[in-house]
Design an enzyme around this catalytic site. Structure first.
Site, PDB file in Angstrom:
ATOM      1  N   HIS A  59      41.015  71.724  76.534  1.00 15.62           N
ATOM      2  CA  HIS A  59      41.450  71.607  77.922  1.00 15.62           C
ATOM      3  C   HIS A  59      41.274  72.909  78.688  1.00 15.62           C
ATOM      4  O   HIS A  59      41.946  73.148  79.691  1.00 15.62           O
ATOM      5  CB  HIS A  59      42.902  71.136  77.992  1.00 15.62           C
ATOM      6  CG  HIS A  59      43.076  69.865  78.755  1.00 15.62           C
ATOM      7  ND1 HIS A  59      43.895  69.749  79.849  1.00 15.62           N
ATOM      8  CD2 HIS A  59      42.527  68.639  78.575  1.00 15.62           C
ATOM      9  CE1 HIS A  59      43.856  68.522  80.307  1.00 15.62           C
ATOM     10  NE2 HIS A  59      43.032  67.822  79.553  1.00 15.62           N
ATOM     11  N   GLU A  71      36.145  70.650  72.346  1.00 16.91           N
ATOM     12  CA  GLU A  71      35.807  70.358  73.738  1.00 16.91           C
ATOM     13  C   GLU A  71      36.415  71.371  74.697  1.00 16.91           C
ATOM     14  O   GLU A  71      37.590  71.723  74.563  1.00 16.91           O
ATOM     15  CB  GLU A  71      36.315  68.954  74.069  1.00 16.91           C
ATOM     16  CG  GLU A  71      36.150  68.530  75.505  1.00 16.91           C
ATOM     17  CD  GLU A  71      36.663  67.124  75.731  1.00 16.91           C
ATOM     18  OE1 GLU A  71      37.143  66.849  76.849  1.00 16.91           O
ATOM     19  OE2 GLU A  71      36.589  66.297  74.799  1.00 16.91           O
ATOM     20  N   GLU A 115      33.200  67.820  81.571  1.00 16.93           N
ATOM     21  CA  GLU A 115      33.934  66.777  82.296  1.00 16.93           C
ATOM     22  C   GLU A 115      34.292  67.179  83.721  1.00 16.93           C
ATOM     23  O   GLU A 115      34.465  66.330  84.582  1.00 16.93           O
ATOM     24  CB  GLU A 115      35.201  66.390  81.547  1.00 16.93           C
ATOM     25  CG  GLU A 115      36.284  67.455  81.535  1.00 16.93           C
ATOM     26  CD  GLU A 115      37.538  67.004  80.808  1.00 16.93           C
ATOM     27  OE1 GLU A 115      38.557  66.802  81.479  1.00 16.93           O
ATOM     28  OE2 GLU A 115      37.486  66.858  79.576  1.00 16.93           O
ATOM     29  N   HIS A 143      32.758  61.588  79.407  1.00 13.38           N
ATOM     30  CA  HIS A 143      34.207  61.691  79.568  1.00 13.38           C
ATOM     31  C   HIS A 143      34.694  60.461  80.323  1.00 13.38           C
ATOM     32  O   HIS A 143      34.093  60.047  81.300  1.00 13.38           O
ATOM     33  CB  HIS A 143      34.506  62.963  80.366  1.00 13.38           C
ATOM     34  CG  HIS A 143      35.939  63.187  80.690  1.00 13.38           C
ATOM     35  ND1 HIS A 143      36.485  62.921  81.936  1.00 13.38           N
ATOM     36  CD2 HIS A 143      36.960  63.679  79.943  1.00 13.38           C
ATOM     37  CE1 HIS A 143      37.764  63.254  81.935  1.00 13.38           C
ATOM     38  NE2 HIS A 143      38.085  63.708  80.747  1.00 13.38           N
TER      39      HIS A 143
END
Length: 399
Positions: free
Chosen positions: A207, A232, A258, A308
């Site tokens: 994140h 990610e 994303e 995503h």
């Protein structure tokens, strides 16, 4: 099945939105109506915490569409992007994505074929998918740090037939990492791996929480012994060189993308060979046509594509058609059934057998909305998960 001859002119007569609150987030559905009886399209333009802005942007863009042929998708995208004058960020790109989804839906319906036929045709017979802990419950996704809950929720995902799952258990971080934080991450990953076994893929979503390359790499080092499918967004988006440096040193695949908008923001990743897997959000990056351009460039850069999609049901349907027709597709994020009344509001083409969506054959995107049922779930302010992204000393950090 509705079929409209190619020679028959079709014109857009209206563009409207419908907001559906799905408990932890709002879905923004876009409906494009044509002058042909029964011919319309559905798209989705959902964006966390930006519901009113995106819905208003669709309304602002609508006059540019009225009277145009919805099948002229490339031309309409040029008009929406160029005639807006100011460059469109994530809010504008999301609005355009929802409109564009609806145009593909109309195009497919007008010919009686699924949208993937128009996107290049079928390149696979099924689409591998993964989901999150809680299978759509956002609180489970973002707030599961307890090892017992991690184990139980992971096993619940596997019991539903999935063989891949994603977790978000990297702590809120800054520029350095404590030994305790490293140990916690390693222990959580070990618990997960021991619970699900070696044949289940685990993806870890950072994140963008680490504020430095070194912090990200220290967490990655703890995860690598347990063979993650990929890590990610190890740092915040927008710095291709930082991602390239992490990818060069990490002993596992790195994924990102994303939060990037359009081909221009992805291009530095390709040029720098910055990641192993790109993750365009087809609900935010400008739609399916832009997504295909990004995927083609990624293939030339030896990168896979894992779109995503923690969004709503129409975004999922759009992603399905993209995945069926994209050669370097790897795996698809999905949250079907995220609310108990999911199937009352929308019928979708996503039919999952085990770990994979099946290839749909219904015209267009294959989506239909029960507008009466949808109206029973009007807009509500979304839950602001980011409010917890504060360190013990009061420092505000990335969510």
């Amino acid at each position: 099945m509705l079929e409209t001859e190619r020679s028959v002119p079709i014109k857009i007569v209206s563009v409207t939105t419908m907001v559906v609150n799905a408990e932890m987030r709002n879905w923004i559905f876009v409906k494009v109506m044509t002058d042909q009886d029964g011919l319309y399209g559905w798209g989705e333009a959902s964006l966390n915490w930006k519901t009113r802005a995106v819905a208003s942007t669709v309304e602002d863009l609508a006059p540019l569409l009225i009277g145009r042929d919805p099948r002229d998708i490339e031309q309409i995208l040029r008009v929406l992007n160029k005639h807006s004058y100011y460059r469109l960020g994530i809010i504008g790109a999301t609005a355009i994505s929802g409109i564009e989804h609806a145009l593909w839906d109309i195009f497919g319906k007008s010919l009686g074929v699924p949208a993937w036929r128009l996107l290049g045709g079928k390149v696979r017979d099924r689409v591998r998918v993964y989901t999150h802990l809680g299978m759509g419950d956002m609180k489970s996704v973002y707030e599961t740090f307890d090892e017992g809950a991690l184990r139980d929720r992971a096993l619940a995902v596997i019991d539903k037939g999935y063989d891949a799952l994603k977790v978000v258990f990297i702590p809120y971080s800054h520029y350095s990492v404590s030994n305790a934080a490293r140990r916690d991450v390693g222990r959580r990953m070990q618990v997960l791996r021991d619970a699900v076994g070696d044949d289940v893929d685990i993806m870890i979503d950072f994140h963008g929480r680490p504020a430095s390359q070194s912090a990200a790499l220290q967490f990655i080092e703890e995860l690598v012994p347990y063979r993650p499918m990929f890590c990610e967004e190890p740092v915040q988006p927008g710095d291709a060189e930082a991602l390239r440096a992490i990818t060069a040193r990490a002993a596992c695949p790195i994924a990102a993308g994303e939060r990037l908008v359009g081909f221009k923001e992805f291009e530095p990743l390709f040029r720098a060979q910055a990641v192993n897997i790109i993750q365009p959000d087809l609900n935010h990056t400008g739609g399916l046509l832009e997504g295909k351009r990004i995927a083609h460039a990624a293939e030339h850069a030896f990168m896979g594509v894992a779109p995503h999609n923690p969004n709503g049901p129409i975004a999922g349907a759009a992603a399905l058609h993209f995945d069926v027709s994209t050669p370097n597709f790897v795996i698809q994020e999905e949250m079907s059934g995220a609310v108990p009344w999911y199937d009352d509001v929308v019928s979708t083409p996503m039919r999952r057998i085990g770990n994979a969506w099946q290839v749909p054959e219904s015209p267009g995107l294959g989506v239909e909305i029960n507008e009466r049922e949808a109206a029973r779930h009007p807009f509500k302010q979304e839950v602001m998960h980011a409010s917890g992204a504060v360190l013990d000393d009061g420092t505000v950090v990335d969510w």
